[in-house]
Design an enzyme around this catalytic site. Structure first.
Site, PDB file in Angstrom:
ATOM      1  N   CYS A 151      46.046  43.161  41.966  1.00 35.46           N
ATOM      2  CA  CYS A 151      45.070  42.105  41.676  1.00 35.46           C
ATOM      3  C   CYS A 151      45.688  40.796  41.168  1.00 35.46           C
ATOM      4  CB  CYS A 151      44.005  42.624  40.715  1.00 35.46           C
ATOM      5  SG  CYS A 151      42.580  41.507  40.700  1.00 35.46           S
ATOM      6  N   LYS A 197      50.726  47.618  36.755  1.00 36.56           N
ATOM      7  CA  LYS A 197      50.379  46.186  36.810  1.00 36.56           C
ATOM      8  C   LYS A 197      51.085  45.394  35.706  1.00 36.56           C
ATOM      9  CE  LYS A 197      46.162  43.317  37.080  1.00 36.56           C
ATOM     10  NZ  LYS A 197      44.685  43.423  37.116  1.00 36.56           N
ATOM     11  N   GLU A 229      42.410  48.296  43.678  1.00 39.46           N
ATOM     12  CA  GLU A 229      42.723  48.494  42.252  1.00 39.46           C
ATOM     13  C   GLU A 229      41.630  49.346  41.601  1.00 39.46           C
ATOM     14  OE1 GLU A 229      41.799  44.963  39.934  1.00 39.46           O
ATOM     15  OE2 GLU A 229      43.337  45.451  38.440  1.00 39.46           O
TER      16      GLU A 229
HETATM   17  N1  CDV Z   1      41.408  42.512  38.130  1.00 37.43           N
HETATM   18  C1  CDV Z   1      41.980  41.292  38.054  1.00 37.43           C
HETATM   19  O1  CDV Z   1      43.170  41.191  37.802  1.00 37.43           O
HETATM   20  N2  CDV Z   1      41.177  40.234  38.224  1.00 37.43           N
HETATM   21  C2  CDV Z   1      41.633  38.885  38.096  1.00 37.43           C
HETATM   22  C3  CDV Z   1      40.522  37.981  37.620  1.00 37.43           C
HETATM   23  C4  CDV Z   1      40.267  38.172  36.165  1.00 37.43           C
HETATM   24  C5  CDV Z   1      40.828  36.523  37.821  1.00 37.43           C
HETATM   25  C6  CDV Z   1      42.170  38.333  39.409  1.00 37.43           C
HETATM   26  O2  CDV Z   1      43.227  37.698  39.379  1.00 37.43           O
HETATM   27  O3  CDV Z   1      41.538  38.458  40.450  1.00 37.43           O
END
Ligand code: CDV
Length: 315
Positions: free
Chosen positions: A169, A124, A47
């Site tokens: 993510c 996202k 990401e």
């Molecule tokens: N970049 C992200 O989406 N990070 C989130 C953190 C904030 C928990 C994740 O789910 O890994």
């Protein structure tokens, strides 16, 4: 025709705030060369691969964050990456901050085929964090300030001889992410992440706890949809803020077939046989035979938790 896609999960070590796109692209090219030397034909980067994880930095003037965004893809700084991929005949996926011609901001990732053509884009959906500066936190997570939620859903593409989807993510923690792709027959999900090693709202949570939740989510998504999942970190200490590693590949039975044990630039290469997805999809997770959509209405009717539906027996 072979149904094996040899995937390189290309973890990036930390990118500092002062690092240029050119420096990062040079590192990505070095990883691509290492992946090609190991026989990979599809490289997956994390990401927001081109910059530090900038949502940790507060800009009062939102527009002051625009320099972290790409208004063209490829642009002059990313063109060498596309050129190298084409030269090596390597498909790729990476995440970046997208600024559209209409001035919209997304946390995006793309699929690029071996000829250098952008074959798919994902934006996202599950944006974590907050909009305003939160002085209670040890570090900010301002994704909700800088991005709007993705507007493209979770498409799956015919790509590299299989059915491939993307997530980014925080999406990996949500079963809906995988299931919407599972319902399109997905065989390979690629996702990148930047996950802080500490939870500023839960000081007792250890990095080991957080890695456990990462693996749990990815392995469950793989197993419950009988798909390969490739999860790629940006890791290490960025400007004094630590991101965990844990780059891994999960097989369609949910087992981890390989995981990096460091937080630097590095590739994890695995020959993913897409036909291994068939067994689970034809048996325990044969959706057409076993799903009971008449009982799943709440999943799309409700966003948050509402009143329980249970009534006393016989009422
Ligand atoms: N970049 C992200 O989406 N990070 C989130 C953190 C904030 C928990 C994740 O789910 O890994």
């Amino acid at each position: 025709m072979s149904r094996i896609v040899t995937v390189a999960a290309a973890q990036l070590g930390p990118i500092q705030r002062a690092d240029s796109r050119g420096q990062v692209v040079a590192r990505m090219i070095a990883l691509m060369e290492a992946a090609a030397a190991q026989g990979a034909d599809f490289i997956v980067y994390p990401e927001l691969a081109l910059t530090t994880f900038f949502p940790r930095w507060y800009h009062e003037d939102r527009a002051a964050a625009d320099h972290w965004f790409e208004s063209r893809m490829p642009g002059p700084e990313t063109q060498p990456l596309f050129d190298k991929a084409k030269q090596l005949g390597m498909a790729m996926s990476f995440g970046y901050a997208e600024l559209t011609p209409e001035g919209r901001h997304f946390n995006s990732s793309i699929l690029v085929d071996r000829s250098g053509r952008i074959a798919g884009k994902y934006r996202k959906v599950h944006l974590p964090g907050h909009v305003e500066l939160d002085p209670e936190r040890t570090h900010q997570h301002l994704e909700k300030r800088y991005f709007e939620p993705g507007d493209l859903g979770f498409p799956v593409w015919e790509f590299e001889g299989g059915l491939v989807g993307m997530a980014i993510c925080n999406d990996r923690r949500w079963p809906e992410t995988y299931r919407v792709m599972g319902l399109q027959g997905v065989e390979l999900v690629v996702l990148g992440y930047n996950t802080p090693s500490a939870n500023s709202q839960s000081p007792n949570e250890t990095t080991a706890d957080r890695l456990f939740h990462h693996r749990l989510s990815v392995q469950a998504g793989a197993y419950q949809n009988s798909t390969w999942v490739v999860a790629v970190a940006k890791a290490g200490d960025e400007d004094g803020h630590h991101l965990f590693g844990g780059t891994l590949i999960a097989a369609p039975d949910g087992k981890i077939v390989g995981e990096l044990d460091h937080e630097e630039d590095g590739v994890l290469v695995h020959a993913c046989d897409l036909d291994e997805t068939r067994f689970g999809k034809a048996t325990i997770f044969d959706f057409a035979r076993h799903r009971r959509v008449e009982h799943y209405g709440l999943i799309t009717e409700r966003t948050g938790v509402g009143a329980p539906l249970g009534k006393p027996e016989g009422a």
